[in-house]
Design an enzyme around this catalytic site. Structure first.
Site, PDB file in Angstrom:
ATOM      1  N   ARG A 222      12.670   3.620   0.192  1.00 38.80           N
ATOM      2  CA  ARG A 222      11.325   3.610  -0.372  1.00 38.80           C
ATOM      3  C   ARG A 222      11.349   3.960  -1.859  1.00 38.80           C
ATOM      4  O   ARG A 222      12.140   4.780  -2.299  1.00 38.80           O
ATOM      5  CB  ARG A 222      10.435   4.618   0.370  1.00 38.80           C
ATOM      6  CG  ARG A 222      10.197   4.249   1.815  1.00 38.80           C
ATOM      7  CD  ARG A 222       9.397   5.301   2.544  1.00 38.80           C
ATOM      8  NE  ARG A 222       8.102   5.459   1.895  1.00 38.80           N
ATOM      9  CZ  ARG A 222       7.406   6.587   1.908  1.00 38.80           C
ATOM     10  NH1 ARG A 222       7.859   7.656   2.509  1.00 38.80           N
ATOM     11  NH2 ARG A 222       6.240   6.641   1.313  1.00 38.80           N
TER      12      ARG A 222
ATOM     13  N   ILE B  59       5.969  -2.785  -7.773  1.00 41.30           N
ATOM     14  CA  ILE B  59       5.179  -1.562  -7.927  1.00 41.30           C
ATOM     15  C   ILE B  59       5.666  -0.559  -6.883  1.00 41.30           C
ATOM     16  O   ILE B  59       5.440  -0.751  -5.688  1.00 41.30           O
ATOM     17  CB  ILE B  59       3.673  -1.833  -7.734  1.00 41.30           C
ATOM     18  CG1 ILE B  59       3.197  -2.900  -8.723  1.00 41.30           C
ATOM     19  CG2 ILE B  59       2.877  -0.536  -7.878  1.00 41.30           C
ATOM     20  CD1 ILE B  59       1.779  -3.383  -8.468  1.00 41.30           C
ATOM     21  N   ARG B  60       6.350   0.486  -7.325  1.00 42.73           N
ATOM     22  CA  ARG B  60       6.933   1.462  -6.398  1.00 42.73           C
ATOM     23  C   ARG B  60       7.647   0.739  -5.263  1.00 42.73           C
ATOM     24  O   ARG B  60       7.533   1.091  -4.090  1.00 42.73           O
ATOM     25  CB  ARG B  60       5.860   2.411  -5.855  1.00 42.73           C
ATOM     26  CG  ARG B  60       5.284   3.324  -6.902  1.00 42.73           C
ATOM     27  CD  ARG B  60       4.159   4.204  -6.407  1.00 42.73           C
ATOM     28  NE  ARG B  60       4.421   4.731  -5.075  1.00 42.73           N
ATOM     29  CZ  ARG B  60       3.489   4.862  -4.134  1.00 42.73           C
ATOM     30  NH1 ARG B  60       2.248   4.506  -4.374  1.00 42.73           N
ATOM     31  NH2 ARG B  60       3.797   5.369  -2.967  1.00 42.73           N
TER      32      ARG B  60
ATOM     33  N   HIS C  84       5.304  -8.032  -4.995  1.00 40.17           N
ATOM     34  CA  HIS C  84       3.932  -8.425  -4.650  1.00 40.17           C
ATOM     35  C   HIS C  84       3.613  -9.829  -5.163  1.00 40.17           C
ATOM     36  O   HIS C  84       3.063  -9.981  -6.254  1.00 40.17           O
ATOM     37  CB  HIS C  84       2.934  -7.441  -5.271  1.00 40.17           C
ATOM     38  CG  HIS C  84       2.977  -6.081  -4.666  1.00 40.17           C
ATOM     39  ND1 HIS C  84       2.217  -5.739  -3.571  1.00 40.17           N
ATOM     40  CD2 HIS C  84       3.698  -4.984  -4.998  1.00 40.17           C
ATOM     41  CE1 HIS C  84       2.461  -4.480  -3.253  1.00 40.17           C
ATOM     42  NE2 HIS C  84       3.356  -4.000  -4.103  1.00 40.17           N
TER      43      HIS C  84
ATOM     44  N   CYS D 229       6.122  -5.260   0.273  1.00 31.93           N
ATOM     45  CA  CYS D 229       6.295  -3.885  -0.183  1.00 31.93           C
ATOM     46  C   CYS D 229       6.191  -2.915   1.003  1.00 31.93           C
ATOM     47  O   CYS D 229       7.075  -2.878   1.837  1.00 31.93           O
ATOM     48  CB  CYS D 229       5.310  -3.574  -1.310  1.00 31.93           C
ATOM     49  SG  CYS D 229       5.762  -2.130  -2.290  1.00 31.93           S
TER      50      CYS D 229
ATOM     51  N   GLY E  97       0.878  -1.170   0.000  1.00 28.78           N
ATOM     52  CA  GLY E  97       0.000   0.000   0.000  1.00 28.78           C
ATOM     53  C   GLY E  97       0.908   1.211   0.000  1.00 28.78           C
ATOM     54  O   GLY E  97       1.892   1.264  -0.735  1.00 28.78           O
ATOM     55  N   GLU E  98       0.664   2.142   0.883  1.00 32.61           N
ATOM     56  CA  GLU E  98       1.514   3.321   1.011  1.00 32.61           C
ATOM     57  C   GLU E  98       1.980   3.360   2.461  1.00 32.61           C
ATOM     58  O   GLU E  98       1.173   3.471   3.379  1.00 32.61           O
ATOM     59  CB  GLU E  98       0.737   4.580   0.628  1.00 32.61           C
ATOM     60  CG  GLU E  98       1.600   5.727   0.154  1.00 32.61           C
ATOM     61  CD  GLU E  98       2.453   6.322   1.259  1.00 32.61           C
ATOM     62  OE1 GLU E  98       3.673   6.487   1.036  1.00 32.61           O
ATOM     63  OE2 GLU E  98       1.922   6.606   2.343  1.00 32.61           O
ATOM     64  N   SER E  99       3.279   3.245   2.680  1.00 31.00           N
ATOM     65  CA  SER E  99       3.807   3.030   4.030  1.00 31.00           C
ATOM     66  C   SER E  99       3.515   4.178   4.993  1.00 31.00           C
ATOM     67  O   SER E  99       3.190   3.940   6.158  1.00 31.00           O
ATOM     68  CB  SER E  99       5.307   2.738   3.981  1.00 31.00           C
ATOM     69  OG  SER E  99       6.013   3.779   3.354  1.00 31.00           O
TER      70      SER E  99
ATOM     71  N   GLU F  30       1.275 -11.696  -4.209  1.00 35.71           N
ATOM     72  CA  GLU F  30      -0.185 -11.866  -4.208  1.00 35.71           C
ATOM     73  C   GLU F  30      -0.821 -11.450  -5.529  1.00 35.71           C
ATOM     74  O   GLU F  30      -1.991 -11.767  -5.781  1.00 35.71           O
ATOM     75  CB  GLU F  30      -0.815 -11.088  -3.038  1.00 35.71           C
ATOM     76  CG  GLU F  30      -0.923  -9.592  -3.226  1.00 35.71           C
ATOM     77  CD  GLU F  30       0.358  -8.796  -2.962  1.00 35.71           C
ATOM     78  OE1 GLU F  30       0.266  -7.555  -2.938  1.00 35.71           O
ATOM     79  OE2 GLU F  30       1.448  -9.401  -2.795  1.00 35.71           O
TER      80      GLU F  30
END
Length: 179
Positions: free
Chosen positions: A101, A127-128, A163, A79, A48-50, A165
């Site tokens: 990051r 992804i990022r 990821h 991630c 997600g976004e940490s 998943e």
């Protein structure tokens, strides 16, 4: 003994992890509150976004409960989840690991790559993605991409910068279940 896997479900890509475990016949609990930790045997902290994830952990007052759980039970961070588990100001600081990051680029720079794990090729979706830059000697490197570690384990904690998943391959999730 039947295991129940918790998937932290306050932000990020938790549903894909839940679906992967369900496809393996594992009971899944979406973890949103402190008391949810009491009924699970292991936990996934999804991507997600940490920064947002850390803010929500504090807002929902589950940071301490998460820390206590992750200190002793099997945990898998992907991630952003790996960032939260690593060393850093405001992080859980449970891994002898520092991360950079978004080291593989912005959203537009996302990519898919084959990586090797346990003598098997698997697909990594980046992804990022963070880069694991300082890995302590208590940390086992399980997989690399272009000579950079991307899948690590320290005792009860497994982390990936990619990821798993988002693929149809349950290899990494099965490994986590066997920890």
């Amino acid at each position: 003994m039947t295991q129940k896997v918790g998937v932290l479900a306050i932000q990020g890509g938790y549903q894909k992890h839940a679906d992967m475990f369900k496809s393996l016949g594992v009971e899944v609990k979406l973890v949103k509150f402190n008391n949810d930790f009491d009924s699970i045997d292991r936990l996934v902290i999804p991507g997600g976004e940490s920064t947002t994830l850390l803010n929500l952990l504090n807002k929902h007052q589950i940071f301490d409960k998460l820390y206590n759980f992750c200190s002793s039970k099997p945990v898998f961070g992907t991630c952003a989840g790996s960032i939260v588990l690593s060393k850093g100001e405001g992080y859980l600081n449970l891994l002898d690991l520092e991360v950079q990051r978004n080291a593989y680029g912005r959203q537009v720079d996302s990519f898919v790559a084959d990586i090797s794990f346990n003598d098997k090729n698997i697909t990594g979706v980046f992804i990022r993605a963070p880069k694991f830059i300082v890995v302590g000697n208590q940390v086992d490197i399980l997989s690399k991409y272009q000579d950079s570690p991307v899948l690590l384990r320290q005792a009860n904690i497994l982390v990936s910068s990619f990821h798993p998943e988002l693929t149809q391959d349950p290899t990494i999730h099965e490994y986590f279940l066997a920890m």
